[in-house]
Motif scaffolding. Structure first.
Motif, PDB file in Angstrom:
ATOM      1  N   ALA A 116       5.037  40.045 -40.657  1.00 52.62           N
ATOM      2  CA  ALA A 116       4.075  40.026 -41.758  1.00 52.62           C
ATOM      3  C   ALA A 116       4.751  40.017 -43.133  1.00 52.62           C
ATOM      4  CB  ALA A 116       3.128  41.217 -41.648  1.00 52.62           C
ATOM      5  N   PHE A 117       5.807  40.782 -43.302  1.00 51.19           N
ATOM      6  CA  PHE A 117       6.508  40.843 -44.582  1.00 51.19           C
ATOM      7  C   PHE A 117       7.089  39.474 -44.936  1.00 51.19           C
ATOM      8  CE2 PHE A 117      10.287  43.054 -46.914  1.00 51.19           C
ATOM      9  CZ  PHE A 117       9.790  42.617 -48.134  1.00 51.19           C
ATOM     10  N   SER A 118       7.809  38.884 -43.992  1.00 52.95           N
ATOM     11  CA  SER A 118       8.396  37.560 -44.231  1.00 52.95           C
ATOM     12  C   SER A 118       7.313  36.513 -44.460  1.00 52.95           C
ATOM     13  CB  SER A 118       9.282  37.145 -43.052  1.00 52.95           C
ATOM     14  OG  SER A 118      10.400  37.989 -42.929  1.00 52.95           O
ATOM     15  N   ASN A 119       6.253  36.568 -43.670  1.00 56.53           N
ATOM     16  CA  ASN A 119       5.187  35.572 -43.810  1.00 56.53           C
ATOM     17  C   ASN A 119       4.416  35.745 -45.114  1.00 56.53           C
ATOM     18  OD1 ASN A 119       5.412  33.930 -41.472  1.00 56.53           O
ATOM     19  ND2 ASN A 119       4.563  35.576 -40.220  1.00 56.53           N
ATOM     20  N   TYR A 120       4.255  36.985 -45.569  1.00 54.31           N
ATOM     21  CA  TYR A 120       3.573  37.222 -46.843  1.00 54.31           C
ATOM     22  C   TYR A 120       4.354  36.593 -47.989  1.00 54.31           C
ATOM     23  CZ  TYR A 120       1.559  39.699 -50.829  1.00 54.31           C
ATOM     24  OH  TYR A 120       0.983  40.002 -52.040  1.00 54.31           O
ATOM     25  N   VAL A 121       5.649  36.838 -48.038  1.00 46.87           N
ATOM     26  CA  VAL A 121       6.480  36.262 -49.096  1.00 46.87           C
ATOM     27  C   VAL A 121       6.587  34.751 -48.921  1.00 46.87           C
ATOM     28  CG1 VAL A 121       8.781  36.267 -50.136  1.00 46.87           C
ATOM     29  CG2 VAL A 121       7.721  38.431 -49.440  1.00 46.87           C
ATOM     30  N   MET A 122       6.597  34.288 -47.670  1.00 42.62           N
ATOM     31  CA  MET A 122       6.631  32.844 -47.423  1.00 42.62           C
ATOM     32  C   MET A 122       5.399  32.173 -48.006  1.00 42.62           C
ATOM     33  SD  MET A 122       6.680  30.748 -43.807  1.00 42.62           S
ATOM     34  CE  MET A 122       7.885  31.873 -43.098  1.00 42.62           C
ATOM     35  N   LEU A 131      17.356  57.713 -35.414  1.00 40.87           N
ATOM     36  CA  LEU A 131      16.807  57.077 -36.604  1.00 40.87           C
ATOM     37  C   LEU A 131      17.071  55.590 -36.606  1.00 40.87           C
ATOM     38  CD1 LEU A 131      17.679  59.759 -39.255  1.00 40.87           C
ATOM     39  CD2 LEU A 131      15.483  59.276 -38.216  1.00 40.87           C
ATOM     40  N   ARG A 132      16.666  54.944 -35.532  1.00 42.01           N
ATOM     41  CA  ARG A 132      16.836  53.505 -35.434  1.00 42.01           C
ATOM     42  C   ARG A 132      15.505  52.824 -35.706  1.00 42.01           C
ATOM     43  NH1 ARG A 132      15.072  55.325 -30.827  1.00 42.01           N
ATOM     44  NH2 ARG A 132      14.007  54.004 -29.337  1.00 42.01           N
ATOM     45  N   PRO A 133      15.515  51.547 -36.053  1.00 43.80           N
ATOM     46  CA  PRO A 133      14.253  50.825 -36.190  1.00 43.80           C
ATOM     47  C   PRO A 133      13.523  50.738 -34.852  1.00 43.80           C
ATOM     48  CG  PRO A 133      16.082  49.624 -37.192  1.00 43.80           C
ATOM     49  CD  PRO A 133      16.669  50.728 -36.384  1.00 43.80           C
ATOM     50  N   VAL A 134      12.219  50.504 -34.930  1.00 42.26           N
ATOM     51  CA  VAL A 134      11.410  50.376 -33.710  1.00 42.26           C
ATOM     52  C   VAL A 134      11.872  49.176 -32.904  1.00 42.26           C
ATOM     53  CG1 VAL A 134       9.098  49.962 -32.831  1.00 42.26           C
ATOM     54  CG2 VAL A 134       9.430  51.444 -34.797  1.00 42.26           C
ATOM     55  N   GLU A 135      12.192  49.419 -31.644  1.00 40.24           N
ATOM     56  CA  GLU A 135      12.570  48.320 -30.759  1.00 40.24           C
ATOM     57  C   GLU A 135      11.361  47.439 -30.484  1.00 40.24           C
ATOM     58  OE1 GLU A 135      15.422  47.509 -29.464  1.00 40.24           O
ATOM     59  OE2 GLU A 135      16.709  49.227 -29.921  1.00 40.24           O
ATOM     60  N   ARG A 136      11.633  46.159 -30.176  1.00 40.44           N
ATOM     61  CA  ARG A 136      10.521  45.275 -29.827  1.00 40.44           C
ATOM     62  C   ARG A 136       9.793  45.766 -28.590  1.00 40.44           C
ATOM     63  NH1 ARG A 136      11.819  39.103 -31.004  1.00 40.44           N
ATOM     64  NH2 ARG A 136      10.980  38.923 -28.925  1.00 40.44           N
ATOM     65  N   ALA A 137      10.527  46.410 -27.675  1.00 37.76           N
ATOM     66  CA  ALA A 137       9.892  46.927 -26.464  1.00 37.76           C
ATOM     67  C   ALA A 137       8.958  48.090 -26.753  1.00 37.76           C
ATOM     68  CB  ALA A 137      10.960  47.358 -25.460  1.00 37.76           C
ATOM     69  N   GLU A 138       9.079  48.687 -27.963  1.00 37.04           N
ATOM     70  CA  GLU A 138       8.229  49.813 -28.323  1.00 37.04           C
ATOM     71  C   GLU A 138       7.017  49.388 -29.140  1.00 37.04           C
ATOM     72  OE1 GLU A 138      11.011  52.119 -30.498  1.00 37.04           O
ATOM     73  OE2 GLU A 138      11.815  53.118 -28.735  1.00 37.04           O
ATOM     74  N   ARG A 139       6.894  48.125 -29.492  1.00 37.25           N
ATOM     75  CA  ARG A 139       5.826  47.672 -30.358  1.00 37.25           C
ATOM     76  C   ARG A 139       4.473  47.733 -29.644  1.00 37.25           C
ATOM     77  NH1 ARG A 139       7.839  45.489 -34.974  1.00 37.25           N
ATOM     78  NH2 ARG A 139       5.700  45.019 -35.556  1.00 37.25           N
ATOM     79  N   ILE A 140       3.439  48.020 -30.399  1.00 41.99           N
ATOM     80  CA  ILE A 140       2.083  47.982 -29.874  1.00 41.99           C
ATOM     81  C   ILE A 140       1.500  46.643 -30.286  1.00 41.99           C
ATOM     82  CG2 ILE A 140      -0.177  49.088 -29.898  1.00 41.99           C
ATOM     83  CD1 ILE A 140       1.236  51.698 -30.628  1.00 41.99           C
ATOM     84  N   ARG A 141       1.372  45.744 -29.337  1.00 46.58           N
ATOM     85  CA  ARG A 141       1.057  44.357 -29.649  1.00 46.58           C
ATOM     86  C   ARG A 141      -0.313  44.195 -30.289  1.00 46.58           C
ATOM     87  NH1 ARG A 141       4.021  40.620 -31.113  1.00 46.58           N
ATOM     88  NH2 ARG A 141       5.423  40.908 -29.349  1.00 46.58           N
ATOM     89  N   SER A 142      -1.279  45.037 -29.929  1.00 39.51           N
ATOM     90  CA  SER A 142      -2.608  44.897 -30.521  1.00 39.51           C
ATOM     91  C   SER A 142      -2.553  45.078 -32.041  1.00 39.51           C
ATOM     92  CB  SER A 142      -3.586  45.907 -29.910  1.00 39.51           C
ATOM     93  OG  SER A 142      -3.125  47.231 -30.101  1.00 39.51           O
ATOM     94  N   ILE A 143      -1.695  45.983 -32.514  1.00 37.00           N
ATOM     95  CA  ILE A 143      -1.559  46.182 -33.956  1.00 37.00           C
ATOM     96  C   ILE A 143      -0.951  44.950 -34.597  1.00 37.00           C
ATOM     97  CG2 ILE A 143      -0.328  47.511 -35.723  1.00 37.00           C
ATOM     98  CD1 ILE A 143      -0.807  49.994 -34.111  1.00 37.00           C
ATOM     99  N   ASP A 144       0.036  44.349 -33.937  1.00 35.28           N
ATOM    100  CA  ASP A 144       0.630  43.112 -34.464  1.00 35.28           C
ATOM    101  C   ASP A 144      -0.412  42.001 -34.560  1.00 35.28           C
ATOM    102  OD1 ASP A 144       3.212  44.043 -34.884  1.00 35.28           O
ATOM    103  OD2 ASP A 144       3.863  43.579 -32.850  1.00 35.28           O
ATOM    104  N   VAL A 145      -1.273  41.903 -33.545  1.00 38.55           N
ATOM    105  CA  VAL A 145      -2.300  40.855 -33.550  1.00 38.55           C
ATOM    106  C   VAL A 145      -3.263  41.057 -34.713  1.00 38.55           C
ATOM    107  CG1 VAL A 145      -4.262  39.904 -32.285  1.00 38.55           C
ATOM    108  CG2 VAL A 145      -2.139  40.402 -31.065  1.00 38.55           C
ATOM    109  N   ILE A 146      -3.747  42.284 -34.889  1.00 36.31           N
ATOM    110  CA  ILE A 146      -4.679  42.555 -35.995  1.00 36.31           C
ATOM    111  C   ILE A 146      -3.990  42.298 -37.334  1.00 36.31           C
ATOM    112  CG2 ILE A 146      -6.112  44.310 -37.111  1.00 36.31           C
ATOM    113  CD1 ILE A 146      -6.316  45.679 -34.345  1.00 36.31           C
ATOM    114  N   ARG A 147      -2.728  42.717 -37.434  1.00 37.29           N
ATOM    115  CA  ARG A 147      -1.986  42.485 -38.676  1.00 37.29           C
ATOM    116  C   ARG A 147      -1.814  40.992 -38.933  1.00 37.29           C
ATOM    117  NH1 ARG A 147       2.280  45.135 -37.510  1.00 37.29           N
ATOM    118  NH2 ARG A 147       1.728  47.122 -38.463  1.00 37.29           N
ATOM    119  N   GLY A 148      -1.588  40.225 -37.880  1.00 38.61           N
ATOM    120  CA  GLY A 148      -1.463  38.780 -38.039  1.00 38.61           C
ATOM    121  C   GLY A 148      -2.741  38.157 -38.567  1.00 38.61           C
TER     122      GLY A 148
END
Length: 463
Positions: free
Chosen positions: A373-379, A18-35
């Motif tokens: 996205a969370f930090s940037n939204y509040v920013m 039950l650990r947070p998602v590692e950066r090595a496990e991220r799906i970058r395409s989703i991050d790009v679309i979210r950005g």
């Protein structure tokens, strides 16, 4: 990742699972679309940060062909509502990502982690609305919708799509119900006017019918006194601004939330869950499939958007004539069709660029924005309230509509530069780190060791 033997899993192993998602496990395409979605949302939010709502209609429509009109036309057709739709879809995709990666945990641990995250999100939304004073906060709405999503996570895509269509159907029904109610007031008013022309004495009910329509017309026109009062209050100190926004936020997060935002957000989340399972967000489709998605999405969304914009202009110019002419509310009835098709068109375009390896630097920066996205939204809230509110620079009401987008461009540039720089040194954005630490009730690693390298999942690996 191998699935452990549940019967032999120790409590330490469960804690590790039950650990947070590692950066090595991220799906970058989703991050790009979210950005892209996160930056695009500011285009919709900026008028409500910088201008009284009573000024917006006249700035957008009163002078066809001027810079304000053209700017609004482009934003309305291509982006308005579409970026929020995309962001909501990705929230739904995130539900699947989180729960499937934790699905091997013992007992209800997955649900426990999921609902901790959602409850913290609700609290963050309350703080964004009532402390940072952003009336357009979506965190609270997303959190409430998220409470309902967990039981749907294992549904097949076709059922998730049906659930999405049902939610949009509710919105269309409610929107047209309001349209017909307003049209009824107009028709009753015209009957009273006809009686007045015949010199007939009006009953109290007929007088009330006349007053009801006159109130609709009055509320549709700018009230300069209210505009000046709003400008004065928002340019004041924090206590005055807080007192002004508290009742507005209370209404938005209660009546407006349950009448509109809930159905709007959860419908897009169901669709996002389905699209993730179909591989749309992870790059599993071929480039020609994304090309088809882009062409069909834009091919439907742009013409519908243009027509809806023209009809909205008609309604703004002469609302009575608009109601007399049309039997149903076309802009409201096609709103979610336009949003979904344009959002999918954007996804197709983004994925074509991403899979082709074009604009690598920009794609990398957008991925970093999406990862934070969370930090940037509040920013964005912090930056915009500082620029426009009285306890900051006090620019509220000083810029015209198109000039607000200079601020948008400035925030975009800052976040596209700052996000990659931050993630060179830290695993998460500051609020992502706080959120994860609160969710797991354990301080998470934050700073990246200088000698560590990270990888991400490519579209091919995701498939």
């Amino acid at each position: 990742m191998n699935t452990p033997d549940v019967s032999a899993t120790s409590s330490a192993a469960v804690a590790e699972n039950l650990r947070p998602v590692e950066r090595a496990e991220r799906i970058r395409s989703i991050d790009v679309i979210r950005g892209v979605a996160l930056l695009g949302i500011l285009m919709m939010n900026i008028p409500y940060f910088g201008l009284p709502e009573g000024m917006l209609g006249s700035l957008k429509f009163d002078h066809p062909g001027d810079t304000n009109f053209i700017t609004h036309q482009i934003v309305d057709i291509a982006f308005s509502g579409k970026m929020r739709a995309l962001f909501s879809m990705l929230f739904g995709a995130g539900v699947i990502l989180l729960t499937t990666r934790k699905e091997h945990a013992v007992g209800l641990s997955v649900a426990d982690i999921y609902y901790r995250r959602i409850l913290w999100m609700i609290l963050f939304g309350v703080l964004d609305a009532y402390i940072l004073l952003w009336a357009g906060d979506i965190l609270y709405a997303y959190g409430l919708c998220g409470l309902f999503l967990f039981p749907f996570r294992k549904l097949a895509p076709r059922y998730l799509i049906l659930a999405s269509v049902f939610c949009f159907g509710v919105l269309i029904f409610k929107g047209n119900l309001r349209f017909q109610e307003t049209k009824g007031k107009r028709e009753a008013y015209l009957k009273v006017v006809a009686l007045e022309k015949q010199k007939k004495k009006l009953t109290d009910e007929q007088k009330a019918d006349k007053q009801a329509w006159e109130t609709v017309v009055k509320n549709g026109k700018p009230d300069q006194k209210k505009i000046d009062e709003e400008i004065k209050k928002v340019r004041s100190g924090y206590p005055t601004v807080w007192a002004y926004y508290v009742p507005i936020n209370s209404e938005i997060q209660s009546a407006v939330m349950y009448n509109f935002y809930f159905w709007d957000a959860i419908g897009m989340m169901f669709l996002g869950m389905a699209l993730y399972k179909l591989g749309v967000f992870t790059g599993r489709l071929r480039r020609r499939s994304y090309l088809a998605l882009m062409l069909i999405g834009y091919g439907i969304g742009i013409p519908l958007g243009w027509l809806a914009h023209q009809l909205t202009l008609e309604a703004h110019t002469n609302f009575g004539l608009y109601l007399d002419t049309y039997g149903f509310g076309f802009p409201r009835s096609t709103y979610d069709i336009r949003r979904v098709t344009m959002a999918l068109g954007h996804v197709g375009l983004i994925m074509i660029i991403y899979k082709s390896g074009w604009l690598r630097g920009l794609m990398s920066a957008l991925g970093a924005v999406g990862q934070m996205a969370f930090s940037n939204y509040v920013m964005q809230t912090l930056i915009c309230t500082f620029i426009f509110f009285g306890y900051g620079l006090g620019y509220f009401g000083k810029l015209t509509y198109y000039q607000l987008f200079y601020v948008v461009a400035g925030v975009w540039i800052f976040q596209l530069i700052a996000s990659p720089l931050w993630l060179r040194h830290f695993y998460f954005g500051p609020l992502e780190w706080a959120w994860r630490s609160l969710t797991y009730w354990k301080r998470q690693p934050f700073r990246i060791p200088q000698n560590r390298t990270e990888t991400v999942i490519s579209p091919a690996q995701a498939g």
